[in-house]
Motif scaffolding. Structure first.
Motif, PDB file in Angstrom:
ATOM      1  N   ASP A 158     -38.191  42.437  71.954  1.00  0.00           N
ATOM      2  CA  ASP A 158     -38.005  43.862  71.694  1.00  0.00           C
ATOM      3  C   ASP A 158     -36.801  44.452  72.428  1.00  0.00           C
ATOM      4  O   ASP A 158     -36.500  45.632  72.264  1.00  0.00           O
ATOM      5  CB  ASP A 158     -39.265  44.647  72.091  1.00  0.00           C
ATOM      6  CG  ASP A 158     -40.437  44.346  71.162  1.00  0.00           C
ATOM      7  OD1 ASP A 158     -40.190  44.023  69.981  1.00  0.00           O
ATOM      8  OD2 ASP A 158     -41.594  44.436  71.620  1.00  0.00           O
ATOM      9  N   LYS A 159     -36.131  43.653  73.216  1.00  0.00           N
ATOM     10  CA  LYS A 159     -34.964  44.150  73.945  1.00  0.00           C
ATOM     11  C   LYS A 159     -33.756  44.229  73.022  1.00  0.00           C
ATOM     12  O   LYS A 159     -33.600  43.412  72.110  1.00  0.00           O
ATOM     13  CB  LYS A 159     -34.623  43.215  75.117  1.00  0.00           C
ATOM     14  CG  LYS A 159     -35.563  43.308  76.292  1.00  0.00           C
ATOM     15  CD  LYS A 159     -35.103  42.338  77.364  1.00  0.00           C
ATOM     16  CE  LYS A 159     -35.424  42.809  78.737  1.00  0.00           C
ATOM     17  NZ  LYS A 159     -34.850  41.926  79.754  1.00  0.00           N
ATOM     18  N   ALA A 160     -32.893  45.187  73.318  1.00  0.00           N
ATOM     19  CA  ALA A 160     -31.671  45.353  72.530  1.00  0.00           C
ATOM     20  C   ALA A 160     -30.672  44.252  72.878  1.00  0.00           C
ATOM     21  O   ALA A 160     -30.599  43.800  74.025  1.00  0.00           O
ATOM     22  CB  ALA A 160     -31.049  46.719  72.823  1.00  0.00           C
ATOM     23  N   VAL A 161     -29.919  43.837  71.871  1.00  0.00           N
ATOM     24  CA  VAL A 161     -28.821  42.896  72.098  1.00  0.00           C
ATOM     25  C   VAL A 161     -27.655  43.701  72.662  1.00  0.00           C
ATOM     26  O   VAL A 161     -27.201  44.665  72.030  1.00  0.00           O
ATOM     27  CB  VAL A 161     -28.412  42.188  70.793  1.00  0.00           C
ATOM     28  CG1 VAL A 161     -27.157  41.354  70.996  1.00  0.00           C
ATOM     29  CG2 VAL A 161     -29.554  41.324  70.277  1.00  0.00           C
ATOM     30  N   THR A 162     -27.209  43.346  73.851  1.00  0.00           N
ATOM     31  CA  THR A 162     -26.057  44.011  74.473  1.00  0.00           C
ATOM     32  C   THR A 162     -25.150  42.954  75.079  1.00  0.00           C
ATOM     33  O   THR A 162     -25.562  41.809  75.300  1.00  0.00           O
ATOM     34  CB  THR A 162     -26.482  44.998  75.586  1.00  0.00           C
ATOM     35  OG1 THR A 162     -27.146  44.276  76.627  1.00  0.00           O
ATOM     36  CG2 THR A 162     -27.402  46.084  75.057  1.00  0.00           C
ATOM     37  N   LYS A 163     -23.921  43.358  75.328  1.00  0.00           N
ATOM     38  CA  LYS A 163     -22.996  42.468  76.032  1.00  0.00           C
ATOM     39  C   LYS A 163     -23.448  42.405  77.482  1.00  0.00           C
ATOM     40  O   LYS A 163     -23.640  43.433  78.133  1.00  0.00           O
ATOM     41  CB  LYS A 163     -21.565  42.991  75.943  1.00  0.00           C
ATOM     42  CG  LYS A 163     -20.561  42.066  76.607  1.00  0.00           C
ATOM     43  CD  LYS A 163     -19.140  42.559  76.396  1.00  0.00           C
ATOM     44  CE  LYS A 163     -18.143  41.563  76.952  1.00  0.00           C
ATOM     45  NZ  LYS A 163     -16.759  42.016  76.699  1.00  0.00           N
ATOM     46  N   ARG A 164     -23.601  41.197  77.979  1.00  0.00           N
ATOM     47  CA  ARG A 164     -24.079  40.990  79.343  1.00  0.00           C
ATOM     48  C   ARG A 164     -23.100  40.087  80.080  1.00  0.00           C
ATOM     49  O   ARG A 164     -22.656  39.069  79.557  1.00  0.00           O
ATOM     50  CB  ARG A 164     -25.481  40.390  79.322  1.00  0.00           C
ATOM     51  CG  ARG A 164     -26.484  41.386  78.718  1.00  0.00           C
ATOM     52  CD  ARG A 164     -27.755  40.696  78.323  1.00  0.00           C
ATOM     53  NE  ARG A 164     -28.680  41.581  77.660  1.00  0.00           N
ATOM     54  CZ  ARG A 164     -29.664  42.254  78.258  1.00  0.00           C
ATOM     55  NH1 ARG A 164     -29.814  42.175  79.564  1.00  0.00           N
ATOM     56  NH2 ARG A 164     -30.478  43.012  77.553  1.00  0.00           N
ATOM     57  N   ILE A 165     -22.781  40.492  81.282  1.00  0.00           N
ATOM     58  CA  ILE A 165     -21.839  39.761  82.130  1.00  0.00           C
ATOM     59  C   ILE A 165     -22.462  39.602  83.505  1.00  0.00           C
ATOM     60  O   ILE A 165     -23.072  40.543  84.028  1.00  0.00           O
ATOM     61  CB  ILE A 165     -20.496  40.513  82.252  1.00  0.00           C
ATOM     62  CG1 ILE A 165     -19.871  40.752  80.883  1.00  0.00           C
ATOM     63  CG2 ILE A 165     -19.529  39.754  83.175  1.00  0.00           C
ATOM     64  CD1 ILE A 165     -18.669  41.685  80.898  1.00  0.00           C
ATOM     65  N   ALA A 166     -22.310  38.434  84.092  1.00  0.00           N
ATOM     66  CA  ALA A 166     -22.741  38.217  85.473  1.00  0.00           C
ATOM     67  C   ALA A 166     -21.686  37.397  86.198  1.00  0.00           C
ATOM     68  O   ALA A 166     -21.062  36.502  85.615  1.00  0.00           O
ATOM     69  CB  ALA A 166     -24.092  37.501  85.522  1.00  0.00           C
ATOM     70  N   VAL A 167     -21.497  37.722  87.457  1.00  0.00           N
ATOM     71  CA  VAL A 167     -20.579  36.991  88.327  1.00  0.00           C
ATOM     72  C   VAL A 167     -21.373  36.528  89.541  1.00  0.00           C
ATOM     73  O   VAL A 167     -22.086  37.320  90.162  1.00  0.00           O
ATOM     74  CB  VAL A 167     -19.399  37.879  88.779  1.00  0.00           C
ATOM     75  CG1 VAL A 167     -18.489  37.118  89.731  1.00  0.00           C
ATOM     76  CG2 VAL A 167     -18.610  38.388  87.578  1.00  0.00           C
ATOM     77  N   ALA A 168     -21.267  35.244  89.844  1.00  0.00           N
ATOM     78  CA  ALA A 168     -21.946  34.678  91.009  1.00  0.00           C
ATOM     79  C   ALA A 168     -20.941  33.898  91.843  1.00  0.00           C
ATOM     80  O   ALA A 168     -19.931  33.400  91.320  1.00  0.00           O
ATOM     81  CB  ALA A 168     -23.093  33.767  90.587  1.00  0.00           C
ATOM     82  N   SER A 169     -21.230  33.794  93.127  1.00  0.00           N
ATOM     83  CA  SER A 169     -20.330  33.117  94.057  1.00  0.00           C
ATOM     84  C   SER A 169     -21.062  32.069  94.875  1.00  0.00           C
ATOM     85  O   SER A 169     -22.277  32.145  95.050  1.00  0.00           O
ATOM     86  CB  SER A 169     -19.721  34.134  95.031  1.00  0.00           C
ATOM     87  OG  SER A 169     -18.919  35.040  94.348  1.00  0.00           O
ATOM     88  N   ALA A 170     -20.280  31.135  95.375  1.00  0.00           N
ATOM     89  CA  ALA A 170     -20.762  30.146  96.343  1.00  0.00           C
ATOM     90  C   ALA A 170     -19.600  29.853  97.275  1.00  0.00           C
ATOM     91  O   ALA A 170     -18.434  30.064  96.929  1.00  0.00           O
ATOM     92  CB  ALA A 170     -21.217  28.864  95.639  1.00  0.00           C
ATOM     93  N   MET A 171     -19.905  29.359  98.454  1.00  0.00           N
ATOM     94  CA  MET A 171     -18.876  29.031  99.441  1.00  0.00           C
ATOM     95  C   MET A 171     -19.086  27.597  99.913  1.00  0.00           C
ATOM     96  O   MET A 171     -20.203  27.207 100.255  1.00  0.00           O
ATOM     97  CB  MET A 171     -18.962  29.986 100.632  1.00  0.00           C
ATOM     98  CG  MET A 171     -17.926  29.746 101.703  1.00  0.00           C
ATOM     99  SD  MET A 171     -16.240  30.145 101.183  1.00  0.00           S
ATOM    100  CE  MET A 171     -16.322  31.913 101.069  1.00  0.00           C
ATOM    101  N   LEU A 172     -18.005  26.828  99.895  1.00  0.00           N
ATOM    102  CA  LEU A 172     -18.033  25.475 100.442  1.00  0.00           C
ATOM    103  C   LEU A 172     -17.163  25.478 101.699  1.00  0.00           C
ATOM    104  O   LEU A 172     -16.011  25.902 101.655  1.00  0.00           O
ATOM    105  CB  LEU A 172     -17.499  24.456  99.439  1.00  0.00           C
ATOM    106  CG  LEU A 172     -17.607  23.016  99.940  1.00  0.00           C
ATOM    107  CD1 LEU A 172     -18.297  22.135  98.924  1.00  0.00           C
ATOM    108  CD2 LEU A 172     -16.254  22.455 100.305  1.00  0.00           C
ATOM    109  N   ILE A 173     -17.745  25.031 102.794  1.00  0.00           N
ATOM    110  CA  ILE A 173     -17.044  24.978 104.068  1.00  0.00           C
ATOM    111  C   ILE A 173     -16.722  23.520 104.377  1.00  0.00           C
ATOM    112  O   ILE A 173     -17.604  22.659 104.343  1.00  0.00           O
ATOM    113  CB  ILE A 173     -17.897  25.562 105.221  1.00  0.00           C
ATOM    114  CG1 ILE A 173     -18.426  26.959 104.864  1.00  0.00           C
ATOM    115  CG2 ILE A 173     -17.119  25.567 106.529  1.00  0.00           C
ATOM    116  CD1 ILE A 173     -17.374  28.004 104.630  1.00  0.00           C
TER     117      ILE A 173
END
Length: 171
Positions: free
Chosen positions: A29-44
């Protein structure tokens, strides 16, 4: 799951039904919308390892190119890895790296886009994580002390809740 908790807080955990059993959320029942996500990780790692990566001098080949492909492939397989995730038709996945020679670190940033009924945060997190793991795998022969940390969602947009951005610790 404690039945009393579920009775008092029925909507607090979306991936559990009224009996406490795991379930996939119904997004029909949810509307179709443009969805964007940004995630990060750090390697030391160490500065000399960053130099090896930047000069493509490691025996296993171009570390960042391989990690980018691995991250993209991982985003596409998220629903196969995380049991209750919906399979998504991803429109775009990009992985960027910021190698800091002075700190001996690589900041990894994954961005995922879809037009759909549910968000792409899990795909972005999976992409960033697998890109970091691939770098680790390709460099472990020269640095067994590498660390992967700070894996988080930076921002997301679309859907009913709209735009969200992680607050900086400096705000």
């Amino acid at each position: 799951m404690n039945q009393q908790y579920l009775t008092q807080n029925p909507s607090s955990l979306t991936h559990l039904d009224q009996t406490g059993a795991a379930c996939m959320v119904d997004v029909s029942d949810k509307a179709v919308t443009k969805r964007i996500a940004v995630a990060s990780a750090m390697l030391i790692t160490r500065p000399d390892v960053i130099e090896l990566i930047n000069s493509a001098s490691l025996k296993k080949g171009d570390v960042l190119a391989t990690a980018r492909i691995a991250g993209i492939m991982a985003a596409k397989k998220t629903a196969d890895l995380i049991p209750l995730c919906h399979p998504l038709a991803l429109a775009k996945v990009s992985i960027d790296f910021d190698c800091n020679l002075a700190l001996g670190s690589i900041a990894i940033r994954a961005r995922c886009i879809t037009n759909g009924q549910t968000g792409v945060e899990m795909e972005a997190l999976t992409a960033a994580s697998v890109a970091a793991l691939t770098i680790y795998d390709m460099c472990k022969a020269v640095d067994k002390h590498m660390e992967i940390n700070s894996i988080y969602v930076e921002q997301k947009s679309g859907g009913k809740t709209g735009d969200w951005q992680k607050e900086s610790e400096h705000d």
